[in-house]
Structures are given as structure tokens and as C-alpha cells.
Design a protein around this motif. Structure first.
Motif, PDB file in Angstrom:
ATOM      1  N   LEU A 157       0.821  -1.212   0.000  1.00 36.48           N
ATOM      2  CA  LEU A 157       0.000   0.000   0.000  1.00 36.48           C
ATOM      3  C   LEU A 157       0.852   1.258   0.000  1.00 36.48           C
ATOM      4  N   LEU A 158       1.958   1.234   0.756  1.00 40.24           N
ATOM      5  CA  LEU A 158       2.862   2.388   0.880  1.00 40.24           C
ATOM      6  C   LEU A 158       4.274   1.937   0.496  1.00 40.24           C
ATOM      7  N   PRO A 159       4.514   1.707  -0.774  1.00 41.56           N
ATOM      8  CA  PRO A 159       5.793   1.103  -1.201  1.00 41.56           C
ATOM      9  C   PRO A 159       7.009   1.968  -0.992  1.00 41.56           C
ATOM     10  N   PHE A 160       6.821   3.274  -0.723  1.00 45.38           N
ATOM     11  CA  PHE A 160       7.954   4.166  -0.570  1.00 45.38           C
ATOM     12  C   PHE A 160       8.194   4.575   0.882  1.00 45.38           C
ATOM     13  N   ASN A 161       7.602   3.849   1.814  1.00 48.01           N
ATOM     14  CA  ASN A 161       7.836   4.067   3.241  1.00 48.01           C
ATOM     15  C   ASN A 161       8.920   3.092   3.708  1.00 48.01           C
ATOM     16  N   PRO A 162      10.117   3.577   4.019  1.00 44.62           N
ATOM     17  CA  PRO A 162      11.214   2.655   4.346  1.00 44.62           C
ATOM     18  C   PRO A 162      11.024   1.897   5.648  1.00 44.62           C
ATOM     19  N   TRP A 163      10.253   2.471   6.577  1.00 43.44           N
ATOM     20  CA  TRP A 163      10.160   1.856   7.904  1.00 43.44           C
ATOM     21  C   TRP A 163       9.324   0.588   7.884  1.00 43.44           C
ATOM     22  N   ASN A 164       8.329   0.508   6.999  1.00 39.19           N
ATOM     23  CA  ASN A 164       7.576  -0.743   6.868  1.00 39.19           C
ATOM     24  C   ASN A 164       8.473  -1.852   6.322  1.00 39.19           C
TER      25      ASN A 164
END
Length: 313
Positions: A157-164
């Protein structure tokens, strides 16, 4: 001959002769005493909104103080006074109740609340909040399989969030270290049909830490001060994790190529789906978006056993 647009009507620059008068009414802000919603707050009022506020603030304060049973009781009372059309407050209350149930060890009730929130999710903001809540609840009860599935959904869903990606990589490492890739109770609720094996977990951990490094390095260009230092520490930890996983250079290069294909400014702007209706978007699963392409490259068979032997050592 005048150039087009070079002459203006003088009236454009003249002040308007007739201005509408604006009536200004006085406004007296309501002043509330600290913790006005406490036990002494009047509940005999006929105003349902006032009762909702009292119980909501009581629950929030109790949650902040770690008094989870008190918070759960307040949230439960509040829910009865929430208007049917006030979906935002309703979701907020249900989420608070789920967190309280998790802290109190009420697993079945927490799962019921997660299911209820899942049915009511209607846009990407709802889904993001729900998945983050699931991560918290599943981690609390040690449900490693569902926890991993929720993190994979967040990465899709949020492919550019590094923390996930970073958290998903840590879960993969945890499962490798503790042997929880084997079939057990924590796998009952795993949503995605993944091949659960040491080799696949090893490769998925490599994927996550490579993606984490790529995204954090992009973000560094816009960061400074303590944010930049926090970023650099995370990159260092991702590099240390990759050193433990010990993929060969060819594997690293191939993974970097696959996981950086969509990392360009235009693609990253187009993929912003914040607040979009779930009925209007199609979010590819982790398997569809990355995993199948990686498996087709033959990396698992080529380097999996070598990397695993180094991790175990």
C-alpha cells in the motif's frame, strides 16, 4: 499597434467605490479547567455530544496513563453516544478499544474489533490505520505470521515508506533466528499464500533491507539534523543485517535492480493514493508486485543455501 495584453483598463487598478460592509460579531471562547471531563463532570446533561466528549477524553487520558481497563470502560461508554454518521470518531473509539484489549490480554475481543474495523474501512487512510493497528496487536500476542502479512500489505500500500520495509525485514530475521518459519499457531491467520521456508525468508529479508537502504538514501537528500542522523543509523543497521544474511555480490546487484525499478520521482508521485476510495484502486499484493519477479530470477535456488549457512553460523 498595441501588443496583445499590453494595454489595461484603468478600472482594474482603481479602488472599488462601494465595498460590502462586513459585520463582525464578538466570539467568546469556551474556557475549560484542566481535566474538566473527570469524574466530577456532569453526565446528567441531555447533550449526547457533550457526553461523548467526556467519555472520549477520559478514555484517552487513561490510555496515556496506562490504565487500560479504565480506558476500555470509558471508550465502551463513549461508543453508545457516538452519532451514526460520525464515522471518524467511531473508528477512533474502536481502535482505542482494540489497543486496550491487546494490553489487557483479551485476544478474542481484540480480534473481533479488528474484524469490525476491517469491514468499515472505505479508503486508503482507513486501511493504513487498520494495518498499523494490526501490526501492534499481532506483535503483542506473538502472532508472527499475521504480523508479517500485515507488514507486507503495508509495503504494498505504501511502497515508498522505508520503515515498513525495515520492520518486515526484522520480522524475517526474527523468524530465521527462532525457527518460526515452521507451521505453528501463529501462522493460522497468515493472509498471503507464501512459501514458508528458511530459504524464502532469507531472500525476503535480503529484499527488505536492500529496499530500506535504497529508500533511506533517497530521503537523505531532503533531511538534516537529528532526522538525518536517525536515517543514517537505520541505514547502518540495514547494512549490518545484510552482512549477517551474507548474500553474494551477484544477488545483491540483482535485488537492487529489481527493487529500484520504481524509485523515480514521477513514479513516486503517481503512486500517492492517500485518502482514495478502496473501490477505486487496486493494490497489488506483495507477491504480485515483487516476490514473483524475484523468484523468477532464480535467486532463491542460486544463493539461498549459501546465505543461510552463514546466518546460522
Amino acid at each position: 499597434m498595441d501588443l496583445f495584453g499590453s494595454n489595461f483598463d484603468d478600472s482594474v487598478f482603481s479602488e472599488a467605490k462601494d465595498k460590502n460592509t462586513v459585520s463582525v460579531s464578538s466570539y467568546n471562547a469556551k474556557c475549560c479547567k484542566p481535566e474538566w471531563f473527570g469524574e466530577s463532570a456532569a453526565l446528567d446533561t441531555e447533550d449526547s455530544l457533550e457526553k461523548q466528549k467526556i467519555f472520549k477524553f477520559r478514555g484517552d487520558l487513561a490510555m496515556w496513563k496506562g490504565k487500560y481497563q479504565t480506558a476500555l470502560d470509558a471508550y465502551t461508554s463513549c461508543l453508545g453516544w457516538v452519532a451514526e454518521n460520525n464515522l471518524s470518531i467511531r473508528r477512533d473509539i474502536l481502535e482505542g478499544m482494540a489497543r486496550c484489549c491487546a494490553e489487557l490480554g483479551h485476544r478474542d475481543r481484540a480480534m473481533e474489533l479488528l474484524d469490525l474495523l476491517s469491514k468499515e474501512a472505505s479508503n486508503t487512510c482507513h486501511l493504513t490505520s487498520l494495518l498499523l493497528l494490526k501490526v501492534t496487536v499481532y506483535r503483542h500476542f506473538g502472532l508472527v505470521g499475521p504480523l508479517m502479512s500485515s507488514l507486507q500489505e503495508l509495503c504494498s500500500l505504501l511502497p515508498f515508506n522505508p520503515w515498513n520495509w525495515y520492520n518486515l525485514g526484522k520480522i524475517c530475521m526474527h523468524r530465521l533466528d527462532h525457527g518460526t518459519y515452521l507451521k505453528d499457531e501463529s501462522m493460522e491467520m497468515e493472509a498471503e499464500d507464501d512459501k514458508v521456508s528458511e530459504e524464502s525468508l532469507w531472500l525476503k529479508a535480503c529484499v527488505c533491507f536492500v529496499r530500506t537502504k535504497l529508500l533511506l538514501r533517497i530521503l537523505q537528500q531532503q533531511q538534516s539534523s537529528f532526522v538525518l542522523r536517525h536515517n543514517q543509523i537505520a541505514i547502518q543497521k540495514a547494512e549490518e543485517a545484510l552482512a549477517r544474511l551474507h548474500p553474494d555480490q551477484t544477488t545483491l546487484l540483482n535485488l537492487t535492480e529489481v527493487m529500484s525499478e520504481d524509485l523515480n520521482p514521477e513514479k513516486m508521485r503517481e503512486d500517492n493514493q492517500d485518502g482514495m476510495s478502496l473501490s477505486n484502486i487496486c493494490v497489488p499484493t506483495f507477491r504480485e508486485r515483487w516476490w514473483d519477479r524475484i523468484l523468477l530470477s532464480g535467486l532463491l535456488e542460486a544463493d539461498g543455501q549459501n546465505g543461510l549457512s552463514d546466518v546460522k553460523a
